[in-house]
Enzyme design. Structure first.
Site, PDB file in Angstrom:
ATOM      1  N   LYS A   1       0.717  -1.082   0.215  1.00 59.21           N
ATOM      2  CA  LYS A   1      -0.028   0.005   0.012  1.00 59.21           C
ATOM      3  C   LYS A   1       0.875   1.144  -0.303  1.00 59.21           C
ATOM      4  O   LYS A   1       0.625   2.096  -0.722  1.00 59.21           O
ATOM      5  CB  LYS A   1      -1.013   0.054   1.099  1.00 59.21           C
ATOM      6  CG  LYS A   1      -1.870  -1.035   1.330  1.00 59.21           C
ATOM      7  CD  LYS A   1      -2.914  -1.094   2.439  1.00 59.21           C
ATOM      8  CE  LYS A   1      -2.145  -1.206   3.729  1.00 59.21           C
ATOM      9  NZ  LYS A   1      -1.732  -2.237   4.356  1.00 59.21           N
TER      10      LYS A   1
ATOM     11  N   ARG B   1      -9.585   0.774   8.249  1.00 57.01           N
ATOM     12  CA  ARG B   1      -9.329  -0.505   8.634  1.00 57.01           C
ATOM     13  C   ARG B   1     -10.184  -1.454   9.515  1.00 57.01           C
ATOM     14  O   ARG B   1      -9.999  -2.455   9.761  1.00 57.01           O
ATOM     15  CB  ARG B   1      -8.040  -0.546   9.613  1.00 57.01           C
ATOM     16  CG  ARG B   1      -6.670  -0.799   8.752  1.00 57.01           C
ATOM     17  CD  ARG B   1      -5.774  -0.798   9.673  1.00 57.01           C
ATOM     18  NE  ARG B   1      -4.417  -1.523   9.382  1.00 57.01           N
ATOM     19  CZ  ARG B   1      -3.384  -0.722   8.775  1.00 57.01           C
ATOM     20  NH1 ARG B   1      -3.347   0.298   8.485  1.00 57.01           N
ATOM     21  NH2 ARG B   1      -2.296  -1.534   8.436  1.00 57.01           N
TER      22      ARG B   1
ATOM     23  N   ARG C   1      11.889  -5.849   5.608  1.00 55.13           N
ATOM     24  CA  ARG C   1      11.801  -4.396   5.916  1.00 55.13           C
ATOM     25  C   ARG C   1      12.252  -4.007   7.401  1.00 55.13           C
ATOM     26  O   ARG C   1      12.973  -3.166   7.537  1.00 55.13           O
ATOM     27  CB  ARG C   1      10.348  -3.953   5.747  1.00 55.13           C
ATOM     28  CG  ARG C   1      10.388  -2.217   5.969  1.00 55.13           C
ATOM     29  CD  ARG C   1       9.252  -1.933   5.437  1.00 55.13           C
ATOM     30  NE  ARG C   1       8.014  -2.144   6.286  1.00 55.13           N
ATOM     31  CZ  ARG C   1       6.699  -1.831   6.133  1.00 55.13           C
ATOM     32  NH1 ARG C   1       6.483  -1.171   5.132  1.00 55.13           N
ATOM     33  NH2 ARG C   1       5.660  -2.299   6.709  1.00 55.13           N
TER      34      ARG C   1
ATOM     35  N   ARG D   1      11.481  -0.224  12.351  1.00 58.03           N
ATOM     36  CA  ARG D   1      10.092  -0.340  12.687  1.00 58.03           C
ATOM     37  C   ARG D   1       9.923  -1.570  13.536  1.00 58.03           C
ATOM     38  O   ARG D   1      10.158  -2.654  13.153  1.00 58.03           O
ATOM     39  CB  ARG D   1       9.076  -0.419  11.487  1.00 58.03           C
ATOM     40  CG  ARG D   1       8.764   1.069  10.854  1.00 58.03           C
ATOM     41  CD  ARG D   1       7.574   0.696   9.766  1.00 58.03           C
ATOM     42  NE  ARG D   1       6.538   0.130  10.176  1.00 58.03           N
ATOM     43  CZ  ARG D   1       5.556  -0.119   9.522  1.00 58.03           C
ATOM     44  NH1 ARG D   1       5.374   0.635   8.437  1.00 58.03           N
ATOM     45  NH2 ARG D   1       4.346  -0.716   9.590  1.00 58.03           N
TER      46      ARG D   1
ATOM     47  N   ARG E   1      -0.726  -9.111  13.444  1.00 56.09           N
ATOM     48  CA  ARG E   1      -0.913  -8.072  12.585  1.00 56.09           C
ATOM     49  C   ARG E   1      -1.964  -8.631  11.459  1.00 56.09           C
ATOM     50  O   ARG E   1      -2.982  -8.240  11.052  1.00 56.09           O
ATOM     51  CB  ARG E   1      -0.024  -7.097  11.906  1.00 56.09           C
ATOM     52  CG  ARG E   1       0.694  -6.069  12.736  1.00 56.09           C
ATOM     53  CD  ARG E   1       1.967  -5.763  12.658  1.00 56.09           C
ATOM     54  NE  ARG E   1       1.872  -4.945  11.277  1.00 56.09           N
ATOM     55  CZ  ARG E   1       3.216  -4.815  10.613  1.00 56.09           C
ATOM     56  NH1 ARG E   1       4.473  -5.250  11.127  1.00 56.09           N
ATOM     57  NH2 ARG E   1       3.153  -3.730   9.479  1.00 56.09           N
TER      58      ARG E   1
HETATM   59  P1  B4P Z   1       4.049  -1.880   2.290  1.00 56.13           P
HETATM   60  O1  B4P Z   1       3.363  -2.938   1.867  1.00 56.13           O
HETATM   61  O2  B4P Z   1       4.171  -0.444   1.265  1.00 56.13           O
HETATM   62  O3  B4P Z   1       3.450  -1.787   3.797  1.00 56.13           O
HETATM   63  P2  B4P Z   1       2.065  -1.305   3.985  1.00 56.13           P
HETATM   64  O4  B4P Z   1       1.160  -2.246   3.547  1.00 56.13           O
HETATM   65  O5  B4P Z   1       1.871   0.228   3.556  1.00 56.13           O
HETATM   66  O6  B4P Z   1       2.281  -1.517   5.631  1.00 56.13           O
HETATM   67  P3  B4P Z   1       1.505  -1.927   7.037  1.00 56.13           P
HETATM   68  O7  B4P Z   1       0.013  -2.106   6.659  1.00 56.13           O
HETATM   69  O8  B4P Z   1       2.251  -2.799   7.594  1.00 56.13           O
HETATM   70  O9  B4P Z   1       1.484  -0.509   7.787  1.00 56.13           O
HETATM   71  P4  B4P Z   1       0.612   0.715   8.270  1.00 56.13           P
HETATM   72  O10 B4P Z   1       1.688   1.927   8.485  1.00 56.13           O
HETATM   73  O11 B4P Z   1      -0.196   0.866   7.482  1.00 56.13           O
HETATM   74  O12 B4P Z   1       5.360  -2.269   2.322  1.00 56.13           O
HETATM   75  C1  B4P Z   1       5.946  -3.452   2.871  1.00 56.13           C
HETATM   76  C2  B4P Z   1       7.121  -4.028   2.292  1.00 56.13           C
HETATM   77  O13 B4P Z   1       7.015  -4.614   1.113  1.00 56.13           O
HETATM   78  C3  B4P Z   1       8.266  -2.808   2.120  1.00 56.13           C
HETATM   79  O14 B4P Z   1       9.527  -3.246   2.408  1.00 56.13           O
HETATM   80  C4  B4P Z   1       8.095  -2.811   0.464  1.00 56.13           C
HETATM   81  O15 B4P Z   1       9.235  -2.430  -0.375  1.00 56.13           O
HETATM   82  C5  B4P Z   1       7.901  -4.230  -0.111  1.00 56.13           C
HETATM   83  N1  B4P Z   1       7.270  -4.371  -1.180  1.00 56.13           N
HETATM   84  C6  B4P Z   1       6.003  -3.753  -1.560  1.00 56.13           C
HETATM   85  N2  B4P Z   1       5.526  -4.022  -2.717  1.00 56.13           N
HETATM   86  C7  B4P Z   1       6.523  -5.375  -3.132  1.00 56.13           C
HETATM   87  C8  B4P Z   1       6.573  -5.957  -4.283  1.00 56.13           C
HETATM   88  N3  B4P Z   1       5.613  -5.847  -5.364  1.00 56.13           N
HETATM   89  N4  B4P Z   1       7.311  -7.005  -4.204  1.00 56.13           N
HETATM   90  C9  B4P Z   1       8.217  -7.190  -3.387  1.00 56.13           C
HETATM   91  N5  B4P Z   1       8.170  -6.623  -2.143  1.00 56.13           N
HETATM   92  C10 B4P Z   1       7.364  -5.335  -2.001  1.00 56.13           C
HETATM   93  O16 B4P Z   1       0.285   0.239   9.569  1.00 56.13           O
HETATM   94  C11 B4P Z   1       1.078   0.172  10.922  1.00 56.13           C
HETATM   95  C12 B4P Z   1       0.273  -0.054  11.985  1.00 56.13           C
HETATM   96  O17 B4P Z   1      -0.433   1.280  12.484  1.00 56.13           O
HETATM   97  C13 B4P Z   1      -0.815  -1.179  12.244  1.00 56.13           C
HETATM   98  O18 B4P Z   1      -0.587  -2.409  12.345  1.00 56.13           O
HETATM   99  C14 B4P Z   1      -1.931  -0.653  13.299  1.00 56.13           C
HETATM  100  O19 B4P Z   1      -1.255  -0.894  14.403  1.00 56.13           O
HETATM  101  C15 B4P Z   1      -1.527   0.827  12.907  1.00 56.13           C
HETATM  102  N6  B4P Z   1      -2.848   1.452  12.192  1.00 56.13           N
HETATM  103  C16 B4P Z   1      -2.507   2.242  11.073  1.00 56.13           C
HETATM  104  N7  B4P Z   1      -3.826   2.603  10.292  1.00 56.13           N
HETATM  105  C17 B4P Z   1      -4.601   2.373  11.242  1.00 56.13           C
HETATM  106  C18 B4P Z   1      -6.120   2.419  11.198  1.00 56.13           C
HETATM  107  N8  B4P Z   1      -6.601   2.869  10.280  1.00 56.13           N
HETATM  108  N9  B4P Z   1      -6.662   1.946  12.465  1.00 56.13           N
HETATM  109  C19 B4P Z   1      -6.202   1.376  13.445  1.00 56.13           C
HETATM  110  N10 B4P Z   1      -4.675   1.059  13.399  1.00 56.13           N
HETATM  111  C20 B4P Z   1      -3.913   1.548  12.586  1.00 56.13           C
END
Ligand code: B4P
Length: 191
Positions: free
Chosen positions: A14, A89, A128, A134, A146
């Site tokens: 994302k 979420r 990551r 993190r 998670r």
């Molecule tokens: P991303 O895939 O970009 O990570 P994300 O989904 O944005 O992260 P996440 O859901 O964990 O975090 P968030 O900050 O929202 O990247 C993951 C990795 O994969 C990276 O290293 C990237 O380089 C790699 N990658 C990407 N695409 C790839 C591909 N095609 N091939 C290979 N590798 C690839 O949330 C963190 C925490 O915040 C949650 O657990 C929760 O506690 C809280 N939170 C956030 N929003 C919330 C909400 N709305 N309500 C309640 N809690 C919330």
């Protein structure tokens, strides 16, 4: 306005895809994860509370993230549109977002849901975690929690948008550019 919800499990891409989409479609990026990490970095009361939950792999309370998003919508009255990354979420958050947007005479244009299997998610997040600093990415148990939180509390959000005819699914394994191109094709039709 073009208002997108970018949806998927933790590690689905994302954040990665949002960075490319904001450039291409000139949208404002609203990531609740980033907003929460900013609060943690500032050492605010909200950040301290959120850190405890995030380090356990749990979601932070709905009212906290809804309040943050509401402030950001007010701060960007001239935006061409928004990408909501990692929000909503829960169904309660999705309901609140619809209400907030209605107050601005706006609506969600579409949801893009990235589909990636658990094994790949765990692999990406652990990788990551090695250099991102993190803490929620460093521990396999927290990552599994998670993913479990996602399955129980977040997957119903896809159905919420499906019922509105706004759900679009994209396979999230492959090169970042290839996935971006598939997403862009869908977004171009929503404009
Ligand atoms: P991303 O895939 O970009 O990570 P994300 O989904 O944005 O992260 P996440 O859901 O964990 O975090 P968030 O900050 O929202 O990247 C993951 C990795 O994969 C990276 O290293 C990237 O380089 C790699 N990658 C990407 N695409 C790839 C591909 N095609 N091939 C290979 N590798 C690839 O949330 C963190 C925490 O915040 C949650 O657990 C929760 O506690 C809280 N939170 C956030 N929003 C919330 C909400 N709305 N309500 C309640 N809690 C919330």
């Amino acid at each position: 306005m073009l208002n997108l919800v970018l949806f998927g499990p933790p590690g689905a891409g994302k954040g990665t895809q949002s960075q490319k989409l904001i450039e291409k479609f000139q949208l404002v990026h609203l990531s609740t994860g980033d907003l929460l990490r900013n609060e943690i970095a500032r050492g605010s009361d909200l950040g301290l509370e959120a850190k405890k939950l995030m380090d356990e792999g749990k979601l932070v309370p709905d009212e906290v993230v809804i309040g943050m998003i509401s402030n950001k919508l007010k701060e960007n009255p001239d935006a061409k549109g928004f990408i909501f990354d990692g929000f909503p979420r829960t169904v309660a958050q999705a309901d609140a977002l619809d209400t907030l947007l209605e107050q601005h005479k706006e609506h969600i244009s579409g949801m893009i849901s990235l589909e990636v299997d658990d094994e790949e998610l765990e692999k990406r997040l652990l990788l990551r975690g090695k250099d991102s600093g993190r803490s929620d990415d460093a521990n396999p148990e927290v990552i599994r929690k998670r993913i479990a939180e996602y399955k129980s509390k977040t997957t119903p959000v896809a159905n919420f948008y499906n019922e509105q005819g706004k759900l679009n699914t994209v396979y999230g394994i492959g090169s970042i550019d290839e996935i971006f191109s598939n997403i862009s094709e869908i977004v171009a039709k929503l404009k």
